[in-house]
Design an enzyme around this catalytic site. Structure first.
Site, mmCIF file in Angstrom:
data_model
loop_
_atom_site.group_PDB
_atom_site.id
_atom_site.type_symbol
_atom_site.label_atom_id
_atom_site.label_comp_id
_atom_site.label_asym_id
_atom_site.label_seq_id
_atom_site.Cartn_x
_atom_site.Cartn_y
_atom_site.Cartn_z
ATOM 1 N N LYS A 154 0.863 -1.184 0.000
ATOM 2 C CA LYS A 154 0.000 0.000 0.000
ATOM 3 C C LYS A 154 0.894 1.227 0.000
ATOM 4 C CE LYS A 154 -4.226 0.290 2.127
ATOM 5 N NZ LYS A 154 -5.291 -0.076 1.208
HETATM 6 N N1 PY5 Z 1 -7.465 -3.303 -3.249
HETATM 7 C C1 PY5 Z 1 -7.130 -2.007 -3.156
HETATM 8 C C2 PY5 Z 1 -6.542 -1.313 -4.332
HETATM 9 C C3 PY5 Z 1 -7.329 -1.318 -1.958
HETATM 10 O O1 PY5 Z 1 -6.998 -0.037 -1.860
HETATM 11 C C4 PY5 Z 1 -7.920 -1.984 -0.853
HETATM 12 C C5 PY5 Z 1 -8.164 -1.260 0.434
HETATM 13 C C6 PY5 Z 1 -8.253 -3.338 -1.005
HETATM 14 C C7 PY5 Z 1 -8.002 -3.964 -2.215
HETATM 15 C C8 PY5 Z 1 -8.824 -4.152 0.121
HETATM 16 O O2 PY5 Z 1 -7.876 -4.357 1.116
HETATM 17 P P1 PY5 Z 1 -8.257 -4.575 2.648
HETATM 18 O O3 PY5 Z 1 -9.343 -5.575 2.653
HETATM 19 O O4 PY5 Z 1 -7.032 -5.091 3.269
HETATM 20 O O5 PY5 Z 1 -8.701 -3.269 3.182
HETATM 21 N N2 PY5 Z 1 -8.471 0.097 0.322
HETATM 22 C C9 PY5 Z 1 -8.405 1.016 1.414
HETATM 23 C C10 PY5 Z 1 -9.417 0.679 2.510
HETATM 24 O O6 PY5 Z 1 -9.225 1.119 3.620
HETATM 25 C C11 PY5 Z 1 -8.554 2.431 0.921
HETATM 26 C C12 PY5 Z 1 -9.811 2.757 0.203
HETATM 27 C C13 PY5 Z 1 -9.892 4.159 -0.270
HETATM 28 O O7 PY5 Z 1 -10.388 -0.040 2.253
#
Ligand code: PY5
Length: 302
Positions: A154
């Protein structure tokens, strides 16, 4: 805009208005930051942080991939998150954003000897996407391939890919973007992993595809196994998505969000499907500490 009273900044609790950086901060120029998105849930009695250890572990993995040093231990960050929630007296659902960034004022690209700053920001947070179903579109921007940028990490700069994708989708009147990789497989939403349901089976792209290895994705895989739903990890074509019985996006912010339409085609009967609904309800119970089996995923704040 002040979201809360205090921010954890480089080892101290400071007032919101004092958590500032200089314009020459390296990360502003080059996107050299890494971050996490974590959620806490208020269950009426306590504030429960979901899978905090896993998020912190991924933050250290992201730092390792970028070649950035985090000058704290995972235990210190764990304590810092809890402390930040406590000093802000959060008693409602909350989003937690730990961010580490290269802070030295320089144009130099070799970050190995540069300083890292770390902040933990918390903010009251409700739904990120409409919980009763969203309309998505496959956008023209492709997900960067992991031979070009380490999408498993990330890293701030990588999110320009997500920003462009979501702006394209929203400008065209959709709620969310679906991104294909460079070979034309649908791999992710702008900030979510994707699942489809076909004839009772779940399908999701494998982690060796260019995706973030989502923690919510992992939670869904475990729930599917509990519910004896078969899961196949394989690349998804655009046709797979259009003809799915159900489509849903998962992420910390998005939780489990049903997709009811993709590129003007209704998914299934155009309403959230039974498997999506069942997974989403179970997820809601787990994060609020109502499922004994998954209490090890919960960090109580008070
Ligand atoms: N893929 C991407 C590109 C992401 O940014 C996220 C999470 C996920 C998958 C899912 O990962 P996890 O389940 O570990 O959260 N995005 C962030 C979130 O907090 C930022 C969103 C704006 O959900």
């Amino acid at each position: 805009m002040t979201l809360v009273k205090y921010v954890w900044f480089n080892g101290e609790i400071v007032k919101w208005e004092d958590a500032k950086v200089h314009v020459m901060t390296h990360a502003i120029h080059y996107g050299t930051s890494i971050f996490e998105g974590v959620r806490g849930y208020w269950n009426g009695k306590n504030l429960l942080v979901f899978r905090l250890e896993d998020h912190i572990r991924r933050m250290f993995d992201s730092a390792k991939i970028l070649g950035m040093n985090i000058p704290y231990t995972p235990q210190e960050l764990h304590k810092a998150v809890v402390e930040t929630l406590r000093v802000n007296e959060i008693r409602e659902d909350v989003y937690i954003r730990p961010v580490a960034f290269v802070s030295t004022p320089t144009i130099v690209l070799d970050i190995r000897k540069l300083d890292t700053s770390l902040a933990i920001i918390v903010m009251p947070f409700g739904k990120y996407l409409k919980p009763d179903g969203i309309r998505a579109t496959i956008v023209s921007w492709r997900r960067v391939h992991n031979t070009m940028l380490p999408v498993m990490a990330k890293i701030g700069g990588i999110y320009v890919n997500s920003v462009l994708a979501l702006v394209e989708a929203r400008s065209r009147g959709f709620d969310e973007a679906l991104l294909m990789d460079s070979s034309g497989h649908v791999v992710e939403g702008s900030g979510e992993n994707i699942f489809i349901v076909k004839r009772g089976r779940l399908y999701t792209p494998p982690t060796y595809a260019s995706i973030l290895e989502g923690i919510t994705r992992d939670t869904v895989l475990k729930l599917a196994s509990d519910l004896k739903i078969e899961v196949v990890e394989r690349p998804l074509t655009r046709e797979d998505v259009y003809t799915a019985d159900e489509v849903f996006l998962v992420g910390t912010a998005a939780e489990i969000t049903p997709v009811v339409e993709v590129d003007y085609r209704p998914i299934g009967d155009g309403k959230p499907g039974p498997i999506t609904t069942s997974l989403s309800e179970t997820y809601g119970k787990i994060v609020r500490g109502a499922v004994e089996k998954y209490l090890h995923w919960i960090t109580p704040v008070y």
